[in-house]
Design an enzyme around this catalytic site. Sequence first.
Site, PDB file in Angstrom:
ATOM      1  N   GLY A 251       0.763  -1.037  -0.049  1.00 55.03           N
ATOM      2  CA  GLY A 251       0.274  -0.042  -0.005  1.00 55.03           C
ATOM      3  C   GLY A 251       0.762   1.258  -0.081  1.00 55.03           C
ATOM      4  O   GLY A 251       2.099   1.180  -0.385  1.00 55.03           O
ATOM      5  N   CYS A 252       0.235   2.427   0.229  1.00 51.15           N
ATOM      6  CA  CYS A 252       0.886   3.624   0.236  1.00 51.15           C
ATOM      7  C   CYS A 252       1.833   4.033   1.298  1.00 51.15           C
ATOM      8  O   CYS A 252       2.976   4.122   1.264  1.00 51.15           O
ATOM      9  CB  CYS A 252      -0.199   4.721   0.198  1.00 51.15           C
ATOM     10  SG  CYS A 252      -1.318   4.580   1.386  1.00 51.15           S
ATOM     11  N   TYR A 253       1.546   4.003   2.492  1.00 52.93           N
ATOM     12  CA  TYR A 253       2.465   4.030   3.617  1.00 52.93           C
ATOM     13  C   TYR A 253       3.686   2.939   3.685  1.00 52.93           C
ATOM     14  O   TYR A 253       4.796   3.455   3.912  1.00 52.93           O
ATOM     15  CB  TYR A 253       1.689   3.941   4.989  1.00 52.93           C
ATOM     16  CG  TYR A 253       0.820   5.020   5.532  1.00 52.93           C
ATOM     17  CD1 TYR A 253       1.100   6.397   5.273  1.00 52.93           C
ATOM     18  CD2 TYR A 253      -0.614   4.881   5.609  1.00 52.93           C
ATOM     19  CE1 TYR A 253       0.253   7.585   5.627  1.00 52.93           C
ATOM     20  CE2 TYR A 253      -1.385   5.857   6.011  1.00 52.93           C
ATOM     21  CZ  TYR A 253      -1.017   7.209   5.842  1.00 52.93           C
ATOM     22  OH  TYR A 253      -1.915   8.060   6.204  1.00 52.93           O
TER      23      TYR A 253
END
Length: 346
Positions: free
Chosen positions: A149-151
Amino acid sequence: MNRVKVGIVGATGYAGVELCRLIMGHPQAELSAISSVSFEGKTLSEVYPAYFHMCDMICGTQEQVLEKSEVIFAALPHGLSQELAAQCVKAGKAFTDLGADFRLESEEEYKEWYGGSFTDKALHQEAVYGLPELFRERIRGKRLIANPGCYTTAVPLALAPALEAGLIQPEGIIADCKSGVTGAGRKPTQGNHYPELNEGFTAYKVAAHRHTPEMEQTLSHIAGQKIKLTFVPHLLPINRGILATCYAKLAPGAELAAIRKAYENRYAGEFFIRLLPDGQCANVKNVRCTNFCDISLFADSRTGTFIAVSAIDNMVKGAAGQAIQNMNLALGIDETAGLKLVPPAF
């Protein structure tokens, strides 16, 4: 050369529709089928009018996606991809999960943070974690990929070279991160309602976010020892972007010049990593709508603290773009195919 037939399950969520946008511009892939539970029978352009006359494909079923596609992306909430992955593998299809079902290696951690279980343990053994800049050789030729994902992309990319080179201490790492609201998904909630979000800025899920064990897992692989970190995410009143400001104590004798050299060596030849000049700060604006990760490096000599700041677009490098990067790697396509995107200047 025949184009790869790509199907997207969950095509009307933010990550799913971003996949559609990027696949439409891919020189060696074509969109073959899409599905959506919420909008089955509607065209994608009815759901997203920006795609009018660009993608008027009708949202069908998962079964239709499997039937018509060679490569399947699933942009679904956690808990919904395991059965679909098994079907794809059995049918000889390549499968990339943009959700969390295959990201964690430990079933105990998956139970603790997501409340689920591994329904097919052998299948989980086949899955590979798809963060190309750190695990490229594990991804080549694989048919089952867990897309980070992003984080969990922004933080490891910001810290990996320093940690790998032993230039920062492995204890006491802090990841202070900010996200655009698309990271919360398309379903409206009180927190992303415009009057609540606008002109506000707040932390959320402090020291309790589900991405914590995933980041720790990646950093532990890099460090060769168990890493724990403090993670505090914040919600920005913008659509796109992740800004990760990461703090770690400098190892004895470590200086910023040596750290920069480690980053230059580790990320040499990485098209999507842009190591910024000394003194320049990464900014989410400068990576918007692209697969780039901008990184800036600092050291506070007064406190012996290393600071790495990374910026990505959470919908591209933090989701759909990285998924396509993984597809390219797995299929032996040029890794940058369909992803040489120029960020808007303003």
